[in-house]
Design an enzyme around this catalytic site. Structure first.
Site, short mmCIF file in Angstrom:
data_model
loop_
_atom_site.label_atom_id
_atom_site.label_comp_id
_atom_site.label_asym_id
_atom_site.label_seq_id
_atom_site.Cartn_x
_atom_site.Cartn_y
_atom_site.Cartn_z
CD GLU A 1 1.71 46.53 -29.56
OE1 GLU A 1 1.57 45.57 -30.65
OE2 GLU A 1 2.17 47.24 -29.17
CE LYS B 1 6.85 52.06 -34.22
NZ LYS B 1 6.37 50.98 -34.43
CD GLU C 1 4.83 40.57 -33.16
OE1 GLU C 1 5.14 40.64 -31.98
OE2 GLU C 1 4.62 41.46 -33.97
CE LYS D 1 1.98 44.08 -32.90
NZ LYS D 1 3.52 43.84 -33.17
NE ARG E 1 8.71 59.51 -48.45
CZ ARG E 1 8.12 58.55 -49.33
NH1 ARG E 1 6.78 58.45 -49.51
NH2 ARG E 1 8.74 57.90 -50.23
CG HIS F 1 1.92 21.14 -18.97
ND1 HIS F 1 2.21 19.91 -18.06
CD2 HIS F 1 2.65 20.97 -20.34
CE1 HIS F 1 2.90 19.08 -19.02
NE2 HIS F 1 3.06 19.59 -20.38
CG ASN G 1 13.22 57.74 -50.98
OD1 ASN G 1 13.77 57.12 -50.00
ND2 ASN G 1 12.04 57.52 -51.38
N GLY G 2 16.42 56.34 -51.30
CA GLY G 2 16.71 55.02 -51.90
C GLY G 2 18.06 54.71 -51.59
CB CYS H 1 14.47 60.63 -47.75
SG CYS H 1 15.87 59.54 -47.33
CD1 TRP I 1 13.54 57.35 -40.83
CD2 TRP I 1 14.50 56.09 -42.06
NE1 TRP I 1 13.48 56.19 -40.29
CE2 TRP I 1 14.19 55.23 -40.97
CE3 TRP I 1 15.14 54.90 -43.14
CZ2 TRP I 1 14.37 53.91 -40.35
CZ3 TRP I 1 15.31 53.57 -42.77
CH2 TRP I 1 14.96 53.17 -41.50
#
Ligand code: M6R
Length: 611
Positions: A491, A606, A484, A488, A27, A507, A100-101, A2, A74
């Site tokens: 993208e 996103k 992955e 990356k 945030r 193969h 925040n936390g 946050c 958040w």
């Protein structure tokens, strides 16, 4: 993750606080709120959604005040709704607090406060802290004394700011694990904020609190203390970054910032969840579903993109340690292919955003077929989180770069925690459990070590910047990492890349190999290392340019590979985290060198909320 901002001085506080909040909005934007001290009252305005909703509400009935605190949320504890928005208040409305936390002992403190007669109106851990301050505030003492007394009982991470009409025209701010800094304003004003972005419009002079510090902010200045009550001196720093880079914490791009946040995000996903002695885990989100989980005969994971790759690692772990059959399905395929979901099937939806349309549709499909449903989700209160029966949150904070980085490694760790849970209730021994817990505990530090390879990987990217294709190869736990790594690179740098199981290469894809084809081999020392060495020989024999990611000196590879990236060693399943990080950095630097828009690559969003 946050955002917090506070102001005390002689100007109108509201516009200053709103501007600070807007700069912190990246945030989190589940809700926003403000508490203003005007005369003998604390006035609070809160709104679900973005800061502009709060701004609209304030315009309707403006409040004149020269001291206040504000927050953009958040969600971590409780859905993103109005009662859970900050500031949280004492019952009599005289104390307001933003946080925040994550407070780890919130449940125990809540029970203690309930015994004292306190009623709770939110699901947040934050409300526990403000009520504890109220309980511990002795007559004829100051706000800061009550805050310090409460924080001495609190366990976990916090950055907080508190105001009260009982001791007005001051802010008490504190930090432990979640950052909170002081902004030294002009004569007669002081600010505080989660980071410099919150205060930079009024000052570039900031004071960083240390963990375990609290500060008293008044128009006349500020004082900093350790929680024991001893006054401590903290230095003033000059902020030299521009505003945009402040919001990115000094990093050039969100993607790089998020890659470098991983030691912290991994600590967050494990925080309060590991039981060292028992070789087990404590997972609040599934605690009440032991019966359903004991009856699971098969797990079907559904996900897209990077989350699907995380699912593959999860499949290998669950089958190895818990001996449960697992299938990992592309959510977009699963939803239309009439899957057989027999009794005892658990649908596990994996999603960073919690909003991916295909994953949500697959989840609904599984529900309709009678499966229990579970989520491994980052965004608290998101649609997938709300539609699953139970789940595990990642607590990775908002991921802003479109290319998923920190969420992926947190997914791998969350799935490790789930594997421990399932394994220890089936056939996994205490000793095995302890080994995994010990490896998890040292993982964030090992990721810190990998991040030190950044410069080396930037040089490597320079070397390969003109490549038009890339092949990524791995076996076992490293096969999903190969997928992955290739995703990356595609993208963010727009270079064509393919991930493949190393042994499958012969193969078909081996036909592509020549001296113009860079091949990234994931070759840490695990049970298939010698097999991968043979695959490397096959590529070398065809003049491929080889980059090997290894976990020791790899003497077997001397003279056979062109570049070696060495990560520290850990247990095979968690090597997947360590070998992922250099591939994230490689993709990032390739993209930057090629001038691509790293944080918002072309054609991507996103969160893919359409089919
Ligand atoms: O939010 P989700 O995890 O459900 O998103 C799934 C994919 O859209 C996502 O992982 C996508 O592949 C990323 N851009 C990968 O970096």
């Amino acid at each position: 993750m946050c955002g917090i901002v506070g102001y005390v001085g002689s100007r109108e506080a509201t516009p200053i606080l709103l501007e600070g909040l807007k700069r912190l909005e990246y945030r989190g934007y589940d809700s926003a709120g403000i508490a203003l001290l005007n005369g003998k009252n604390v006035s609070v305005v809160k709104q679900p959604g973005k800061v502009r909703e709060l701004e609209k509400a304030i315009k309707v009935s403006p409040i004149s005040a020269t001291c206040g605190i504000a927050h953009t949320r958040w969600a971590t504890h409780g859905s993103p709704n109005l009662p859970n928005a900050h500031p949280q208040m004492s019952t009599d409305g005289t104390i307001a607090l933003v946080h925040n936390g994550i407070i780890e002992n919130a449940d125990a403190l809540r029970v203690q406060l309930q015994k004292e007669g306190y009623l709770f109106v939110s699901e947040t851990d934050t409300e526990v802290v403000v009520k504890l301050i109220d309980l511990l505030w002795m007559e004829d003492t100051l706000l800061e004394e009550a805050v310090a007394a409460a924080l001495r009982q609190v366990e976990g991470a916090y950055g907080i700011a508190v105001v009260s009409s009982r001791d007005s025209n001051k802010i008490v701010a504190a930090q432990n694990g979640s950052p909170l800094l002081i902004g030294v304003g002009q004569e007669g004003e002081v600010l505080c904020g989660s980071n410099a972005a919150a205060v930079i419009s009024l000052t570039r002079e900031v004071v960083y609190l240390d963990d375990g510090d609290y500060a008293v902010l008044e128009p006349s200045g500020f004082r900093t203390y350790h929680l024991s009550g001893t006054e401590v001196a903290r230095s003033v720093y000059q902020v030299t970054w521009d505003l945009e880079s402040v919001e990115k914490g000094g990093y050039e791009h969100f993607m790089l910032k998020e890659i470098f946040e991983q030691p912290e995000t991994l600590r967050n996903v494990m925080r309060g969840r590991l039981l060292e002695e028992e070789g087990d885990v404590r997972l609040g989100g599934i605690r009440d579903h032991a019966k359903e989980l004991a009856e699971v005969r098969r797990i079907v994971m559904t996900a897209c993109g990077t989350s699907w790759h995380a699912g593959l690692v999860g499949e290998y772990m669950l089958e190895e340690f818990a001996r449960i059959p697992v299938n990992v399905e592309y959510a977009s395929e699963f939803r239309y292919r009439h899957p057989v979901l027999e009794e005892g099937t658990l649908n596990l939806a994996i999603s960073q955003s919690g909003e991916t349309a295909d994953t949500l549709a697959a989840l609904k499909e599984a529900k309709q077929a009678g499966s229990d449903t579970m989520g491994v989700v980052n965004t608290v209160g998101s649609t997938i989180a709300r539609h699953t029966d139970f789940g595990i949150y990642l607590h990775a904070g908002p991921e802003i770069g479109v290319a998923s980085t920190k969420a992926f490694t947190s997914q791998l760790v969350a799935l490790t925690l789930f594997t421990l849970y399932m394994g220890r209730r089936r056939q996994m021994s205490v000793l095995q459990g302890r080994e995994v817990v010990a490896a998890l505990q040292e993982l964030p530090d090992l990721v810190e070590e990998v991040l030190q390879l950044n410069d080396e990987i930037r040089d490597l990217a320079q070397h390969f910047k003109d490549a038009r294709n890339f092949l990524y190869l791995g076996r076992g736990y490293q096969f999903p990492v190969a997928l992955e790594g290739a995703l990356k690179l595609k993208e963010v740098s727009y270079i064509h890349a393919e991930g493949y199981p190393a042994a499958e290469m012969k193969h078909g894809p081996i036909a592509l190999i020549d001296d113009d084809m860079p091949v990234v081999f994931l070759a840490p020392r695990d049970s298939v290392y010698t097999k991968v060495v043979s695959n490397i020989e096959e590529v070398k024999a065809r003049q491929g340019r080889i980059i090997a990611v290894v976990s020791d000196n790899a003497p077997e590879l001397k003279g056979k590979v062109d570049h070696m990236i060495r990560v520290p060693h850990t247990i095979p399943s968690l090597l997947s985290v360590l070998t992922t990080v250099p591939l994230q950095l490689l993709a990032y630097h390739m993209a930057v060198i090629r001038g691509a828009n790293v944080d918002q690559p072309r054609n991507l969003a996103k969160s893919v909320t359409v089919e």
